[in-house]
Write a protein that holds these residues in place. Structure first.
Motif, PDB file in Angstrom:
ATOM      1  N   LEU A  15       0.821  -1.207   0.000  1.00  0.00           N
ATOM      2  CA  LEU A  15       0.000   0.000   0.000  1.00  0.00           C
ATOM      3  C   LEU A  15       0.854   1.256   0.000  1.00  0.00           C
ATOM      4  CD1 LEU A  15      -2.754   1.401   0.249  1.00  0.00           C
ATOM      5  CD2 LEU A  15      -2.577   1.119   2.725  1.00  0.00           C
ATOM      6  N   ALA A  16       1.936   1.264   0.791  1.00  0.00           N
ATOM      7  CA  ALA A  16       2.771   2.463   0.895  1.00  0.00           C
ATOM      8  C   ALA A  16       3.344   2.844  -0.471  1.00  0.00           C
ATOM      9  CB  ALA A  16       3.898   2.224   1.895  1.00  0.00           C
ATOM     10  N   GLU A  17       3.756   1.846  -1.264  1.00  0.00           N
ATOM     11  CA  GLU A  17       4.298   2.144  -2.587  1.00  0.00           C
ATOM     12  C   GLU A  17       3.221   2.674  -3.517  1.00  0.00           C
ATOM     13  OE1 GLU A  17       6.638  -0.854  -4.429  1.00  0.00           O
ATOM     14  OE2 GLU A  17       7.656  -1.413  -2.566  1.00  0.00           O
ATOM     15  N   ARG A  18       2.022   2.109  -3.420  1.00  0.00           N
ATOM     16  CA  ARG A  18       0.930   2.589  -4.274  1.00  0.00           C
ATOM     17  C   ARG A  18       0.586   4.034  -3.924  1.00  0.00           C
ATOM     18  NH1 ARG A  18      -1.528  -2.111  -2.686  1.00  0.00           N
ATOM     19  NH2 ARG A  18      -3.257  -0.958  -1.756  1.00  0.00           N
ATOM     20  N   GLN A  19       0.610   4.355  -2.625  1.00  0.00           N
ATOM     21  CA  GLN A  19       0.329   5.729  -2.221  1.00  0.00           C
ATOM     22  C   GLN A  19       1.398   6.683  -2.729  1.00  0.00           C
ATOM     23  OE1 GLN A  19      -0.052   5.054   1.987  1.00  0.00           O
ATOM     24  NE2 GLN A  19      -2.289   5.018   1.913  1.00  0.00           N
ATOM     25  N   ALA A  20       2.655   6.235  -2.710  1.00  0.00           N
ATOM     26  CA  ALA A  20       3.737   7.080  -3.228  1.00  0.00           C
ATOM     27  C   ALA A  20       3.568   7.302  -4.727  1.00  0.00           C
ATOM     28  CB  ALA A  20       5.083   6.427  -2.923  1.00  0.00           C
ATOM     29  N   GLU A  21       3.185   6.250  -5.444  1.00  0.00           N
ATOM     30  CA  GLU A  21       2.951   6.393  -6.889  1.00  0.00           C
ATOM     31  C   GLU A  21       1.778   7.340  -7.159  1.00  0.00           C
ATOM     32  OE1 GLU A  21       2.353   2.485  -8.363  1.00  0.00           O
ATOM     33  OE2 GLU A  21       4.416   1.830  -8.002  1.00  0.00           O
TER      34      GLU A  21
ATOM     35  N   ALA B 201      -2.632  12.910  -0.590  1.00  0.00           N
ATOM     36  CA  ALA B 201      -1.902  11.677  -0.912  1.00  0.00           C
ATOM     37  C   ALA B 201      -0.546  11.647  -0.223  1.00  0.00           C
ATOM     38  CB  ALA B 201      -1.739  11.544  -2.426  1.00  0.00           C
ATOM     39  N   ARG B 202       0.137  12.798  -0.219  1.00  0.00           N
ATOM     40  CA  ARG B 202       1.424  12.870   0.479  1.00  0.00           C
ATOM     41  C   ARG B 202       1.243  12.596   1.961  1.00  0.00           C
ATOM     42  NH1 ARG B 202       4.460  18.232  -0.256  1.00  0.00           N
ATOM     43  NH2 ARG B 202       5.975  17.046   0.956  1.00  0.00           N
ATOM     44  N   ALA B 203       0.206  13.185   2.545  1.00  0.00           N
ATOM     45  CA  ALA B 203      -0.041  12.981   3.974  1.00  0.00           C
ATOM     46  C   ALA B 203      -0.406  11.534   4.268  1.00  0.00           C
ATOM     47  CB  ALA B 203      -1.149  13.921   4.444  1.00  0.00           C
ATOM     48  N   LYS B 204      -1.218  10.925   3.386  1.00  0.00           N
ATOM     49  CA  LYS B 204      -1.578   9.519   3.599  1.00  0.00           C
ATOM     50  C   LYS B 204      -0.349   8.623   3.485  1.00  0.00           C
ATOM     51  CE  LYS B 204      -5.082   9.225   0.659  1.00  0.00           C
ATOM     52  NZ  LYS B 204      -6.241   8.665  -0.055  1.00  0.00           N
ATOM     53  N   GLY B 205       0.572   9.002   2.617  1.00  0.00           N
ATOM     54  CA  GLY B 205       1.828   8.245   2.531  1.00  0.00           C
ATOM     55  C   GLY B 205       2.584   8.296   3.838  1.00  0.00           C
ATOM     56  N   ARG B 206       2.622   9.486   4.470  1.00  0.00           N
ATOM     57  CA  ARG B 206       3.288   9.597   5.770  1.00  0.00           C
ATOM     58  C   ARG B 206       2.518   8.842   6.831  1.00  0.00           C
ATOM     59  NH1 ARG B 206       3.858  14.968   4.064  1.00  0.00           N
ATOM     60  NH2 ARG B 206       2.261  15.732   5.510  1.00  0.00           N
ATOM     61  N   ALA B 207       1.188   8.786   6.668  1.00  0.00           N
ATOM     62  CA  ALA B 207       0.376   8.053   7.640  1.00  0.00           C
ATOM     63  C   ALA B 207       0.727   6.573   7.644  1.00  0.00           C
ATOM     64  CB  ALA B 207      -1.110   8.233   7.320  1.00  0.00           C
ATOM     65  N   GLY B 208       1.120   6.038   6.496  1.00  0.00           N
ATOM     66  CA  GLY B 208       1.467   4.625   6.422  1.00  0.00           C
ATOM     67  C   GLY B 208       2.939   4.342   6.583  1.00  0.00           C
ATOM     68  N   GLU B 209       3.713   5.341   7.030  1.00  0.00           N
ATOM     69  CA  GLU B 209       5.155   5.144   7.148  1.00  0.00           C
ATOM     70  C   GLU B 209       5.531   4.082   8.166  1.00  0.00           C
ATOM     71  OE1 GLU B 209       6.976   8.881   7.887  1.00  0.00           O
ATOM     72  OE2 GLU B 209       6.952   9.505   5.795  1.00  0.00           O
ATOM     73  N   ALA B 210       4.672   3.867   9.171  1.00  0.00           N
ATOM     74  CA  ALA B 210       5.001   2.874  10.192  1.00  0.00           C
ATOM     75  C   ALA B 210       5.176   1.501   9.565  1.00  0.00           C
ATOM     76  CB  ALA B 210       3.913   2.831  11.266  1.00  0.00           C
ATOM     77  N   ILE B 211       4.266   1.137   8.658  1.00  0.00           N
ATOM     78  CA  ILE B 211       4.390  -0.152   7.971  1.00  0.00           C
ATOM     79  C   ILE B 211       5.634  -0.155   7.093  1.00  0.00           C
ATOM     80  CG2 ILE B 211       3.355  -1.584   6.185  1.00  0.00           C
ATOM     81  CD1 ILE B 211       2.075  -2.030   8.791  1.00  0.00           C
ATOM     82  N   SER B 212       5.878   0.954   6.408  1.00  0.00           N
ATOM     83  CA  SER B 212       7.061   1.027   5.552  1.00  0.00           C
ATOM     84  C   SER B 212       8.333   0.841   6.371  1.00  0.00           C
ATOM     85  CB  SER B 212       7.102   2.372   4.821  1.00  0.00           C
ATOM     86  OG  SER B 212       5.966   2.530   4.007  1.00  0.00           O
ATOM     87  N   ARG B 213       8.360   1.443   7.565  1.00  0.00           N
ATOM     88  CA  ARG B 213       9.543   1.287   8.415  1.00  0.00           C
ATOM     89  C   ARG B 213       9.693  -0.154   8.880  1.00  0.00           C
ATOM     90  NH1 ARG B 213       8.225   6.642  10.171  1.00  0.00           N
ATOM     91  NH2 ARG B 213       6.889   5.875  11.841  1.00  0.00           N
ATOM     92  N   LEU B 214       8.565  -0.818   9.176  1.00  0.00           N
ATOM     93  CA  LEU B 214       8.639  -2.224   9.573  1.00  0.00           C
ATOM     94  C   LEU B 214       9.160  -3.082   8.421  1.00  0.00           C
ATOM     95  CD1 LEU B 214       5.318  -2.692  11.607  1.00  0.00           C
ATOM     96  CD2 LEU B 214       7.646  -2.713  12.504  1.00  0.00           C
TER      97      LEU B 214
END
Length: 809
Positions: free
Chosen positions: A146-152, A283-296
């Motif tokens: 999801l994090a990658e899709r949000q970044a795209e 979209a940028r903010a939602k990407g930051r919202a999912g950063e926890a999963i990205s960090r994991l």
């Protein structure tokens, strides 16, 4: 009952989620459906005749196609056409598979599946279950998270914003520049002429709508034609109305009275541009919202050094298998789960458990992928890889919780279901009222457009899921796993937190805490006798005595003829002399006088400790007291929970005296003791009379109580059964995790209430202003451009407010 999860990227607001849910529920065989705007997902439970392919088609027909992924499998063992049909049938029977084609000649299977509903490893297992070999072809990669899709999505929106601004800026300058600088207006009229200026604005605005603004038209108009309008429909109608009216003025002015010949190209272009800016920021903010999963996810290293004979080779982590021996350098991140076989040191597990102090590791100790080795070189044997690792399961649990709906979302869903049609009706009403009031066609049209543009169901749809996304991600960083998203709301509402005693508030491993020898005897002598008698026993009290002797370097005396007596103690011959070790009843039955130490034993019992007498050759030698030590921080946990306004209770299978002694030391006033596992369920039910109850436990016997409580919190060091029965897992062994869970649940719910208040208050306040209710009293109205800016800001505000949860301590 079959369950499937679809990724639906076409949802943009709360009304979209309602449409997706209603579309799924309308299909024969579907019993439950839940759409999540933040996660762009839909969870559905169904039976025959419904199939994943049919559900995906229904969503596509409704204008919300599922995000499908393609995977190629290499299949071995096939030899005929029936083999092909067997493999195809197995794949098509897997929930989430939309289509599968098997080729006997190439030995491959092409699978199209709903992204997020099934994993490549599950497809491989489905083929293997039919007796054929299968592996994922290396040419294809699993779908992006999801994090990658949000970044795209953010990157794509940024391109559209840049293009839209470049096209809109000249339109805005030509339309508004003359109002701000009269000389500029005179120059334009003299050098270009009004018709030419309008022609330039027409071309540029058409380009804005045709390219960066096309997303609103291609999604919004079909939804409107299907009778299911949503946010994009409002934007498309507003922008098109301004554009088409201006186009008529420009190309066929004779169709309109001279007084109404005004163009609003800048309104159409600016509406699209401002809303695109809002979507991009969102979209940028939602990407930051999912950063926890990205960090994991980033905690997993790419390679590891694996022993092959006398040497070590660097291999991709994906190629590791259980049984491999991996060498760890100081400071290196651990690739997968395993057991230490060489070396001693410490491992930083804070990113998984939230515990700040490194954990000591020695041969036999378990280590977890994603954690960081300390200053020592270690070697470990791999026990789990891929999706079986603790880190992978944590990521899966967090993603599952982030896709859940809270009970509070039910109200939002009801409102958003009728919100867009209501706004469109208000827009038509506004147009009609302005005409009836004699304000003229153009002002009526502008007011109607403003009503459509100011409305923001996006803010309402995002209010709850974005807070859950950020909150559960932050909780994972603090060592808290919410296995169910709705546990966030229920935990915030609890009035009592009940703790199991053994293993939760205490260490769960009895220790010798007091040893009082009689005059003439020594501690070393008493320990040597007692440890010798208990050396072969597995009883927890016996192991406590043996460990105490080992800690002091005292060798147990040889023992024989050991005879245990249930509920009393044991008899043995130690060092050639008869020894009795046990409680007061055992001593009395053996005719041994214990009066010298009886008062001390009673004092120990009042403190919740277990007194054990030791006698040799008929004479008392010593009194030992054994207790289960309270965990460090347990008293502070109780104090912190009370400071948060919740009551604390303790439920234990120990005697009332022992349980009350522990409770006194911790500051717990309510104690329910002497209960069996099924009795814990009754105790939890009794506590519910004062409000919602959370139960914290760690053992198999805690599972019924964890399931019976409004919210079950399992200590992560406990058993798998306890963890499976709980809604929240505290990854560390420290009960303080319960305080962190309570704080973050309350912070998330407070954040959700703030978001919902803003979303509802914004629409309730500004829609009437856009309709012009203040105009008769000399108040302001709203132009379409201001309305677009306010609407874009509304969604960004909600997401930005939720991002504050990342700073929860």
């Amino acid at each position: 009952m079959t369950q499937a999860r679809f990724i639906v990227d076409g949802m943009h607001c709360g009304s979209c989620t309602g449409t997706v849910e209603r579309t799924l529920l309308a299909q024969p065989g579907v019993s439950e459906a839940s759409a999540n705007l933040m996660a762009h997902s839909a969870q559905v439970s169904f039976t025959a005749p419904a199939t994943p392919a049919a559900l995906a088609k229904a969503l596509a027909d409704a204008g919300y196609p599922v995000s499908a992924a393609h995977l190629r499998l290499d299949v071995t063992g096939m030899s005929c056409a029936s083999c092909v049909s067997h493999v195809e049938d197995a794949l098509l029977a897997t929930p989430g598979v939309l289509d599968a084609t098997v080729n006997l000649a190439t030995g491959s299977a092409d699978v199209h599946y709903a992204q997020g509903s099934v994993a490549p490893s599950e497809l491989v297992k489905a083929v293997e279950a039919t007796g054929y070999g299968a592996s994922v072809a290396s040419a294809d990669a699993p779908p992006p998270p999801l994090a990658e899709r949000q970044a795209e999505e953010a990157h794509r929106l940024r391109r559209n914003v840049v293009l839209s601004v470049a096209l809109t800026l000249p339109v805005f300058v030509l339309a508004m520049g003359g109002h701000m600088v009269p000389a500029f207006h005179h120059w334009m009229m003299h050098s270009l002429g009004e018709r030419t200026v309008w022609g330039i604005e027409f071309v540029l605005t058409a380009l804005v709508l045709a390219f960066p603004g096309r997303m609103f038209l291609t999604i919004g108009i079909p939804a409107l034609l299907r009778g299911k309008p949503e946010m994009n429909s409002l934007v498309a109608l507003g922008a098109l109305a301004a554009f088409l009216y201006s186009t008529v003025v420009t190309l066929a002015p004779g169709l309109l009275p001279e007084a109404d010949r005004e163009v609003y190209f800048e309104a159409a272009a600016v509406i699209v541009t401002l809303i695109l800016v809002g979507r991009w920021l969102e979209a940028r903010a939602k990407g930051r919202a999912g950063e926890a999963i990205s960090r994991l996810v980033a905690l997993r290293p790419a390679t590891a050094r694996v022993r092959r004979g006398e040497t070590a080779v660097e291999l991709p982590v994906a190629e590791l298998a259980p049984g491999d021996v991996v060498e760890l350098a100081p400071g290196e991140r651990i690739a997968v789960d395993g057991v230490v076989i060489e070396g001693e040191g410490h491992v930083d597990e804070s990113m998984l458990t939230g515990e700040p102090l490194p954990a000591a590791k020695a041969p036999g100790a378990a280590i977890t992928g994603g954690t960081v080795n300390g200053a020592a070189a270690l070697a470990f044997r791999v026990t789990a890889t891929g999706g079986d690792t603790v880190l992978a399961r944590i990521i899966g649990l967090v993603e599952e919780a982030q896709g859940q709906k809270l009970p509070v979302q039910a109200l939002v869903d009801k409102v958003t279901r009728i919100f867009v049609p209501t706004v469109m009706a208000l827009s038509v009403l506004t147009f009609g009222l302005w005409l009836l009031a004699g304000q003229g066609f153009t002002p009526a049209l502008i007011a109607a457009i403003s009503v459509m543009i100011i409305a923001c169901p996006c803010a309402m749809g995002l209010a709850t899921p974005v807070s859950i996304l950020v909150g559960t991600g932050r909780a994972a960083e603090l060592g808290l796993l919410f296995r169910r998203g709705d546990a966030l709301q229920r935990l915030a509402e609890v009035r009592t937190i009940a703790f199991d005693k053994t293993g939760t508030l205490t260490e769960g491993r009895p220790e010798l805490v007091t040893l009082i020898p009689v005059p003439g005897a020594t501690e070393a002598e008493a320990l040597a006798l007692a440890a010798g008698a208990e050396a072969r026993s597995e009883h927890p009290l016996a192991r406590a005595i043996v460990r105490a002797a080992e800690a002091k370097g005292i060798a147990p005396l040889p023992a024989r003829r050991v005879r245990a007596e249930a509920g009393r103690g044991l008899h043995a011959e130690v060092g050639g002399a008869p020894v009795v070790l046990g409680n007061a009843r055992a001593m009395e039955e053996a005719g041994i006088d214990i009066s010298a130490l009886r008062a001390a034993a009673e004092a120990e019992a009042r403190e919740g400790r277990t007194p054990v007498y030791l006698a040799r050759s008929g004479a008392l030698v010593a009194l030992m007291a054994i207790a289960d030590p309270v965990k460090p921080g347990a008293a502070e946990t109780v104090k912190a929970i009370r400071a948060l306004g919740a009551e604390v209770a303790m439920i234990s299978g120990d005697t009332q005296t022992t349980a009350e002694a522990v409770a006194r030391g911790l500051g717990i006033g309510k104690v329910i003791a002497g209960v069996l596992p099924e009795g814990k369920v009754e105790a939890v039910a009794a506590l519910k009379s004062a409000g919602a109850v959370a139960f914290v436990g760690d053992g198999i016997n805690d599972a019924p109580a964890l399931a019976a409580a409004d919210v079950g919190l399992a200590i992560g060091s406990g058993t798998d059964v306890a963890i499976e029965a709980a809604e929240v897992v505290l990854m560390g062994a420290d009960p303080e995790g319960a305080v962190r869970a309570l704080r973050i649940s309350r912070a998330v719910m407070r954040n959700i209430r703030e978001n919902l208040f803003w979303a509802f208050a914004y629409n309730a306040a500004l829609i009437p202003v856009a309709m012009g209710v203040l105009r008769p009293f000399g108040g302001p109205g709203l132009s379409p451009m201001l309305a677009a800016g306010a609407m874009a800001f509304s969604s960004v505000f909600v997401v930005s407010n939720a991002l504050r949860l990342r700073r929860v301590k």
